[in-house]
Design a protein around this motif. Structure first.
Motif, PDB file in Angstrom:
ATOM      1  N   PRO A 105       0.835  -1.213   0.000  1.00  0.00           N
ATOM      2  CA  PRO A 105       0.000   0.000   0.000  1.00  0.00           C
ATOM      3  C   PRO A 105       0.863   1.254   0.000  1.00  0.00           C
ATOM      4  O   PRO A 105       1.981   1.247   0.513  1.00  0.00           O
ATOM      5  CB  PRO A 105      -0.796  -0.122   1.307  1.00  0.00           C
ATOM      6  N   TYR A 106       0.327   2.325  -0.558  1.00  0.00           N
ATOM      7  CA  TYR A 106       1.037   3.603  -0.535  1.00  0.00           C
ATOM      8  C   TYR A 106       1.134   4.124   0.888  1.00  0.00           C
ATOM      9  O   TYR A 106       2.180   4.602   1.325  1.00  0.00           O
ATOM     10  CB  TYR A 106       0.305   4.608  -1.419  1.00  0.00           C
ATOM     11  N   GLU A 107       0.046   4.033   1.629  1.00  0.00           N
ATOM     12  CA  GLU A 107       0.025   4.413   3.048  1.00  0.00           C
ATOM     13  C   GLU A 107      -0.365   3.184   3.857  1.00  0.00           C
ATOM     14  O   GLU A 107      -1.371   2.533   3.546  1.00  0.00           O
ATOM     15  CB  GLU A 107      -0.982   5.528   3.315  1.00  0.00           C
ATOM     16  N   ILE A 108       0.404   2.865   4.860  1.00  0.00           N
ATOM     17  CA  ILE A 108       0.078   1.769   5.757  1.00  0.00           C
ATOM     18  C   ILE A 108      -0.914   2.284   6.794  1.00  0.00           C
ATOM     19  O   ILE A 108      -0.757   3.393   7.328  1.00  0.00           O
ATOM     20  CB  ILE A 108       1.350   1.212   6.412  1.00  0.00           C
ATOM     21  N   ALA A 109      -1.944   1.502   7.068  1.00  0.00           N
ATOM     22  CA  ALA A 109      -3.017   1.935   7.969  1.00  0.00           C
ATOM     23  C   ALA A 109      -2.446   2.468   9.278  1.00  0.00           C
ATOM     24  O   ALA A 109      -1.565   1.857   9.897  1.00  0.00           O
ATOM     25  CB  ALA A 109      -3.966   0.767   8.242  1.00  0.00           C
ATOM     26  N   GLY A 110      -2.944   3.642   9.676  1.00  0.00           N
ATOM     27  CA  GLY A 110      -2.505   4.276  10.913  1.00  0.00           C
ATOM     28  C   GLY A 110      -1.281   5.155  10.775  1.00  0.00           C
ATOM     29  O   GLY A 110      -0.811   5.717  11.759  1.00  0.00           O
ATOM     30  N   HIS A 111      -0.761   5.265   9.555  1.00  0.00           N
ATOM     31  CA  HIS A 111       0.453   6.038   9.327  1.00  0.00           C
ATOM     32  C   HIS A 111       0.310   6.862   8.046  1.00  0.00           C
ATOM     33  O   HIS A 111      -0.470   6.538   7.159  1.00  0.00           O
ATOM     34  CB  HIS A 111       1.669   5.115   9.186  1.00  0.00           C
ATOM     35  N   SER A 112       1.111   7.885   7.950  1.00  0.00           N
ATOM     36  CA  SER A 112       1.236   8.604   6.688  1.00  0.00           C
ATOM     37  C   SER A 112       2.227   7.864   5.805  1.00  0.00           C
ATOM     38  O   SER A 112       2.949   6.957   6.246  1.00  0.00           O
ATOM     39  CB  SER A 112       1.720  10.036   6.928  1.00  0.00           C
ATOM     40  N   ALA A 113       2.313   8.268   4.550  1.00  0.00           N
ATOM     41  CA  ALA A 113       3.253   7.625   3.627  1.00  0.00           C
ATOM     42  C   ALA A 113       4.697   7.777   4.099  1.00  0.00           C
ATOM     43  O   ALA A 113       5.554   6.936   3.785  1.00  0.00           O
ATOM     44  CB  ALA A 113       3.088   8.201   2.223  1.00  0.00           C
ATOM     45  N   ALA A 114       4.991   8.833   4.867  1.00  0.00           N
ATOM     46  CA  ALA A 114       6.355   9.062   5.356  1.00  0.00           C
ATOM     47  C   ALA A 114       6.854   7.939   6.251  1.00  0.00           C
ATOM     48  O   ALA A 114       8.068   7.790   6.458  1.00  0.00           O
ATOM     49  CB  ALA A 114       6.421  10.394   6.103  1.00  0.00           C
ATOM     50  N   TYR A 115       5.931   7.116   6.771  1.00  0.00           N
ATOM     51  CA  TYR A 115       6.309   5.979   7.612  1.00  0.00           C
ATOM     52  C   TYR A 115       7.211   5.006   6.860  1.00  0.00           C
ATOM     53  O   TYR A 115       8.030   4.304   7.468  1.00  0.00           O
ATOM     54  CB  TYR A 115       5.044   5.281   8.095  1.00  0.00           C
ATOM     55  N   TRP A 116       7.100   4.978   5.536  1.00  0.00           N
ATOM     56  CA  TRP A 116       7.945   4.092   4.741  1.00  0.00           C
ATOM     57  C   TRP A 116       9.428   4.385   4.967  1.00  0.00           C
ATOM     58  O   TRP A 116      10.263   3.472   4.929  1.00  0.00           O
ATOM     59  CB  TRP A 116       7.606   4.218   3.254  1.00  0.00           C
ATOM     60  N   ASP A 117       9.772   5.643   5.192  1.00  0.00           N
ATOM     61  CA  ASP A 117      11.182   5.976   5.394  1.00  0.00           C
ATOM     62  C   ASP A 117      11.749   5.318   6.653  1.00  0.00           C
ATOM     63  O   ASP A 117      12.955   5.059   6.744  1.00  0.00           O
ATOM     64  CB  ASP A 117      11.361   7.494   5.482  1.00  0.00           C
ATOM     65  N   GLU A 118      10.884   5.032   7.615  1.00  0.00           N
ATOM     66  CA  GLU A 118      11.328   4.392   8.851  1.00  0.00           C
ATOM     67  C   GLU A 118      11.462   2.879   8.709  1.00  0.00           C
ATOM     68  O   GLU A 118      12.356   2.274   9.323  1.00  0.00           O
ATOM     69  CB  GLU A 118      10.332   4.695   9.984  1.00  0.00           C
ATOM     70  N   ILE A 119      10.613   2.267   7.898  1.00  0.00           N
ATOM     71  CA  ILE A 119      10.519   0.801   7.936  1.00  0.00           C
ATOM     72  C   ILE A 119      11.011   0.112   6.672  1.00  0.00           C
ATOM     73  O   ILE A 119      11.053  -1.115   6.628  1.00  0.00           O
ATOM     74  CB  ILE A 119       9.065   0.356   8.185  1.00  0.00           C
ATOM     75  N   LYS A 120      11.404   0.858   5.633  1.00  0.00           N
ATOM     76  CA  LYS A 120      11.599   0.197   4.339  1.00  0.00           C
ATOM     77  C   LYS A 120      12.764  -0.798   4.352  1.00  0.00           C
ATOM     78  O   LYS A 120      12.670  -1.841   3.693  1.00  0.00           O
ATOM     79  CB  LYS A 120      11.750   1.221   3.219  1.00  0.00           C
ATOM     80  N   GLU A 121      13.832  -0.528   5.093  1.00  0.00           N
ATOM     81  CA  GLU A 121      14.932  -1.488   5.104  1.00  0.00           C
ATOM     82  C   GLU A 121      14.539  -2.757   5.859  1.00  0.00           C
ATOM     83  O   GLU A 121      14.900  -3.871   5.449  1.00  0.00           O
ATOM     84  CB  GLU A 121      16.187  -0.855   5.702  1.00  0.00           C
ATOM     85  N   ALA A 122      13.795  -2.600   6.947  1.00  0.00           N
ATOM     86  CA  ALA A 122      13.317  -3.777   7.681  1.00  0.00           C
ATOM     87  C   ALA A 122      12.349  -4.589   6.823  1.00  0.00           C
ATOM     88  O   ALA A 122      12.361  -5.828   6.853  1.00  0.00           O
ATOM     89  CB  ALA A 122      12.649  -3.354   8.984  1.00  0.00           C
ATOM     90  N   GLU A 123      11.514  -3.894   6.056  1.00  0.00           N
ATOM     91  CA  GLU A 123      10.580  -4.600   5.176  1.00  0.00           C
ATOM     92  C   GLU A 123      11.333  -5.313   4.058  1.00  0.00           C
ATOM     93  O   GLU A 123      10.984  -6.438   3.684  1.00  0.00           O
ATOM     94  CB  GLU A 123       9.562  -3.618   4.597  1.00  0.00           C
ATOM     95  N   ALA A 124      12.381  -4.697   3.546  1.00  0.00           N
ATOM     96  CA  ALA A 124      13.195  -5.360   2.529  1.00  0.00           C
ATOM     97  C   ALA A 124      13.847  -6.617   3.092  1.00  0.00           C
ATOM     98  O   ALA A 124      13.931  -7.647   2.404  1.00  0.00           O
ATOM     99  CB  ALA A 124      14.252  -4.399   1.998  1.00  0.00           C
ATOM    100  N   ASP A 125      14.308  -6.562   4.342  1.00  0.00           N
ATOM    101  CA  ASP A 125      14.891  -7.744   4.982  1.00  0.00           C
ATOM    102  C   ASP A 125      13.851  -8.861   5.124  1.00  0.00           C
ATOM    103  O   ASP A 125      14.147 -10.041   4.895  1.00  0.00           O
ATOM    104  CB  ASP A 125      15.440  -7.389   6.364  1.00  0.00           C
ATOM    105  N   ARG A 126      12.639  -8.490   5.520  1.00  0.00           N
ATOM    106  CA  ARG A 126      11.568  -9.493   5.660  1.00  0.00           C
ATOM    107  C   ARG A 126      11.279 -10.161   4.318  1.00  0.00           C
ATOM    108  O   ARG A 126      11.169 -11.389   4.221  1.00  0.00           O
ATOM    109  CB  ARG A 126      10.300  -8.845   6.217  1.00  0.00           C
TER     110      ARG A 126
END
Length: 526
Positions: free
Chosen positions: A396-417
């Motif tokens: 999703p472009y925006e993860i529920a409960g967050h703005s799109a800017a949340y991707w900057d915090e989690i994208k490396e962890a999501e790539a690892d997953r």
């Protein structure tokens, strides 16, 4: 600075339109905000010198029926170096346990593959694909030219049994069509996932036409990638443009369309510099951005433009540089696939649950994944023996409960997953083989092209029935021009016939030729 035609954006659609106009003798300039041309059709060394990745589009499917290529109208193949690579394995899937299902360009070989899962589904697919191939000329005739208004098109479809079959599919979802014709879950998932590459949910109504169109494309034209990467198409278009006297200004960000006396007269850059157009202006801006670039628009037109629906989800992409090209537990045959999907379940209901998570703006517990290593078929993309891995996950472009800017915090962890899931299929996608990785979230997609990839939608807007043909993206804008502003034309993934690599700027060029009383067929070489 005066030109005949001034174009905002040097994405592949704008380049296509510009090349036809330049071939017709028009003095054309394209203004591109990035330091490179191509928009979503770009190949770059993202991480390590010598490792060439496709930044956005990778596989070129729908452009294969475009007369720009089939008739080589611009000389892209004969004069300007465009070299497409066609595999005899357009599409394949890997299931848990490394079981595979392969769609070959050869229909008999494809049916033999399906028969391993279901004899009934194999025979159904044969009839389905043959019907799709027979319908293809009718489809193709309308894909690369200005669209018919939706009303007359539907009336024409309603005049024959075959047309009513197409109408029925256009109203339905791809899941409806799959369940109507096929029985085995793995066969259903194999074809359903291919259609969802159009950034649509399986049960989105008004998307079922893809199920009728894709088999015809695959078994008639195949799917392809330019040698050296997706950007090979852009490179050929740039050479064509320059050969006919056109030019591109890079690092040139447009701030406004200059409108005087109800007519588009040029483009103004953020620096204040103006480029004046004697004949016409072409804009590549999303309907949501229309008011940002064109002042004094009718409020009804703007309201309908703001209501254009984006695609149902976006993509999360990781690009890996590898010391050795990938090795699959499923064997070498799978490496020949141009499009490769990875399933983490063999149950359709599980896959639909994963898509439901996307609908609710959540990250599925089982990532919905695809991608592969292009160096198996095109060793020029990396140093000898080395590989690149293109990991594509629906998100999703925006993860529920967050703005799109949340991707900057989690994208490396999501790539690892996601990497952990790919490692179930690829034996050497491991730390000792990975040289470098870069990761692009849906927000990064939007940042790369903020005037086209709104909300991370690389396809511009959703392919729903109410946003197709002359209604794409709206009935006002569907004629490839802007109401109330004479000689302002539109190109982009949000225009007819849809997102992806279509070479759709050809339709805009045809419309402009008609308005300027230029014989398109003569310019195209007929």
């Amino acid at each position: 600075m005066n030109h005949d035609i001034v174009v905002m954006g040097a994405g592949h659609n704008g380049l296509v339109a510009a090349c036809y106009l330049a071939k017709a003798g028009k003095k054309v300039v394209l203004l591109e905000r990035q330091p490179w041309p191509g928009g979503g059709v770009v190949t770059q060394e993202l991480n390590t010198p010598g490792y060439r990745h496709d930044l956005h589009s990778s596989v070129h499917i729908m452009i294969q029926g475009n007369p720009m290529l089939t008739e080589d109208e611009l000389g892209l193949k004969s004069r300007f170096g465009l070299d497409y690579r066609y595999s005899d394995v357009p599409y394949a899937s890997i299931f848990p346990g490394n079981e595979t299902l392969i769609t070959y360009k050869d229909l008999d070989a494809s049916c033999a593959q399906i028969a391993r899962f279901s004899e009934r589904d194999a025979e159904t697919y044969r009839a389905f694909a043959q019907r799709s191939m027979a319908m293809l000329p009718m489809f193709v005739s309308g894909l690369y030219a200005p669209p018919l208004p939706l009303g007359p098109f539907m009336a024409m479809m309603d005049s024959s049994d075959e047309g009513r079959l197409i109408m029925d599919a256009m109203y339905r979802s791809s899941l409806d069509i799959i369940n109507q014709y096929f029985t085995d879950d793995r066969v259903k998932m194999h074809f359903l996932k291919l259609v969802t590459e159009n950034l649509q949910l399986p049960d989105d109504l008004g998307t079922g036409m893809g199920m009728f169109l894709m088999p015809g494309i695959i078994h008639t034209y195949g799917v392809s990638q330019p040698r050296g990467g997706s950007g090979g198409l852009t490179d050929a278009l740039v050479r064509c443009l320059e050969a006919y006297g056109g030019e591109i200004r890079l690092n040139a960000e447009v701030s406004q369309v200059i409108v005087e006396g109800g007519r588009a007269r040029g483009l103004r850059l953020t620096t204040g510099e103006e480029f004046r157009a004697r004949d016409a202006v072409i804009g590549s801006f999303h309907p949501h951005k229309l008011a940002d670039f064109v002042q004094g628009m009718d409020q009804g037109v703007l309201g309908r433009a703001r209501n254009v629906q984006p695609s149902s989800f976006s993509l999360f992409v990781s690009h890996y540089d590898l010391r050795q090209r990938t090795k699959y537990f499923a064997g070498d045959e799978i490496t020949r696939a141009t499009i490769l999907e990875y399933f983490h379940t063999d149950r359709l209901d599980d896959l639909l649950d994963d898509f439901d998570a996307l609908r609710r703006r959540r990250l599925p517990s089982r990532p919905i994944t695809g991608g592969g290593d292009e160096t198996h078929a095109d060793p020029s993309r990396a140093p000898a023996g080395a590989g690149i891995f293109h990991a594509i996950t629906m998100a999703p472009y925006e993860i529920a409960g967050h703005s799109a800017a949340y991707w900057d915090e989690i994208k490396e962890a999501e790539a690892d997953r996601n990497l952990g899931y790919y490692q179930r299929f690829v034996s050497n996608l491991t730390a000792d083989n990975i040289i470098a990785r870069s990761t692009w979230s849906p927000l990064d997609m939007e940042r790369s092209s903020p005037n086209s990839f709104v909300r991370g939608d690389m396809h511009g807007c959703a392919p729903f029935l109410h946003q197709t043909m002359g209604h794409r993206p709206t009935p006002d804008l569907g004629r490839l021009s802007v109401p109330g502003v004479d000689r302002l034309y539109l190109v982009g993934p949000f225009m007819h016939p849809g997102g992806g690599v279509f070479g759709a700027g050809r339709a805009t060029a045809i419309q402009m030729f008609d308005d300027m009383d230029i014989d398109f067929d003569k310019v195209a070489g007929y």
